[in-house]
Enzyme design. Sequence first.
Site, PDB file in Angstrom:
ATOM      1  N   ASP A  70      -8.187  -5.764  -5.988  1.00  0.00           N
ATOM      2  CA  ASP A  70      -7.951  -4.473  -5.341  1.00  0.00           C
ATOM      3  C   ASP A  70      -8.343  -3.334  -6.279  1.00  0.00           C
ATOM      4  OD1 ASP A  70      -6.982  -2.325  -3.846  1.00  0.00           O
ATOM      5  OD2 ASP A  70      -4.918  -2.635  -4.506  1.00  0.00           O
ATOM      6  N   SER A 113       0.836  -1.198   0.000  1.00  0.00           N
ATOM      7  CA  SER A 113       0.000   0.000   0.000  1.00  0.00           C
ATOM      8  C   SER A 113       0.875   1.254   0.000  1.00  0.00           C
ATOM      9  CB  SER A 113      -0.954  -0.029   1.194  1.00  0.00           C
ATOM     10  OG  SER A 113      -1.921   0.984   1.108  1.00  0.00           O
ATOM     11  N   HIS A 161      -6.342  -5.745  -1.270  1.00  0.00           N
ATOM     12  CA  HIS A 161      -5.339  -4.683  -1.338  1.00  0.00           C
ATOM     13  C   HIS A 161      -4.049  -5.088  -0.616  1.00  0.00           C
ATOM     14  CE1 HIS A 161      -3.591  -0.755  -1.593  1.00  0.00           C
ATOM     15  NE2 HIS A 161      -3.676  -0.526  -0.304  1.00  0.00           N
TER      16      HIS A 161
END
Length: 482
Positions: free
Chosen positions: A406, A196, A459
């Site tokens: 994601d 991320s 994600h």
Amino acid sequence: MALKLLLLPRTQRATSLPQLAAACCLVLALLLLPLSACAAAATVVTRLPGFDGPLPFSLETGYVSIDEDTGSELFYYFVESERSPATDPVFLWLTGGPRCSGFCGVAFEIGPINFVVEPYDGTLPRLVYNPDSWTRAASVLFLDSPVGTGFSYARDPQGYDVGDISSSRQVVTFLRKWFDDHPWLLSNPFYVGGDSYAGKTVPLVVQYISEGIEEMHHPLINLKGYLVGNPVTGEKIDMNSRIPYAHSHGIISDQQYEAAMANCKGDYVSPTNKLCAEVLQTIEDLMSEVNKNDILAPTCPFDSPKQGRDSLARRALAEEHYYRLSDPPEEHSSPCFEYRFYLSYFWANDNATRAALGIKEGTVTEWVRCKRSGFPYTYDFHRSIKYHFNLTTRGYRLLVYSGDHDLVVPFSGTHAWIRSFNFSIVDDWRAWHLDGQAAGFTIKYANDLTFATVKGGRHTAPGNRPKECLAMAKRWLHNEPL
């Protein structure tokens, strides 16, 4: 005697980490280094509240001072490899956010514990062992960075005023001091990883480490490469890829996609006309109907600073167990992946947990998984893609992986910037497998750059595809084809 202990093979050393830390301090003292560099703040954790029995892995926690002027200290969790710690790689794992605790990596991503997902009733949440932890292949150092994250703190409020660049430099300072206290690991292959938002700062940290190695003309840290998962780059390509991805997955219609292409001219971040702005708002409304972190999962709230009546009642039920609880996150249904975030708040703020982890009294009044406000943060590192290009062309290995469900940082945008390097293809696009099934798809480029998707991954793909991600990491670390 201390020197003899440190020079012994790992299997012949004292098994007590405090003995090793003491030996390190003695050696450094003999070399006239300041005693503050020693691992006096390290804690060997053999049991954790909520975990049944002794831990089946070696856990050390502690603090490292990274700025004496502000009294800033970064807190870490170090889990030794469960396989061959003397030779296995050492990983530094950075969590995104920014200001999301390294504990996310320990309990929600690649670490050796998981929460038992059950309705919270005011008692301490339970933990279990994660058999798909990356510590089965490497020693992993999870870091609460930047200052103000998790249990990291500063005595002077100015210490919390950091940004992308300053916090990345502080990570390098942390590593130098931490390796001073763990010299037996210096020869192990070293990697930096994160997902991320950490995907944006990881290449910056690697860049700073590599510059230090070149300046010293010898490898103080045995840096081999790095990996990033569903990585933010800070560039428009991340956001621009959301709309084609949403269209390809049936979230927006052909007409809406065509209107966006016609009126926005490929820029879905900064609309320059009314028609573009209108269609982007319509698309955003539609995308809000799905969980952007995992488009197949239910939509669930994150750690919002609100209390429901149930959480207030439970807090009153067990108030004496907790350290200055003020604003628990909102509770949501237990089928949500995010429910374990809710449980972590009560676990980490329990007095017994703080004692077991060796948390310093009076430093962090309330642990929050991700601090989204309250401290200043400067987003001053805007473009990371060129750093990936520079580092790979200089010989550092890179694995980029993407959970393919994601919508925050879609795999298609990530692969697009990798392709922009125009590296030659070494191993063309193909499936990679686990247990006879496709676990994702992968392609390998020159300069040892590998891109892989994780089928069904969110994600933070290790969170919901742990077996697949462990297999991927093991193969990559051992220079095996995925």
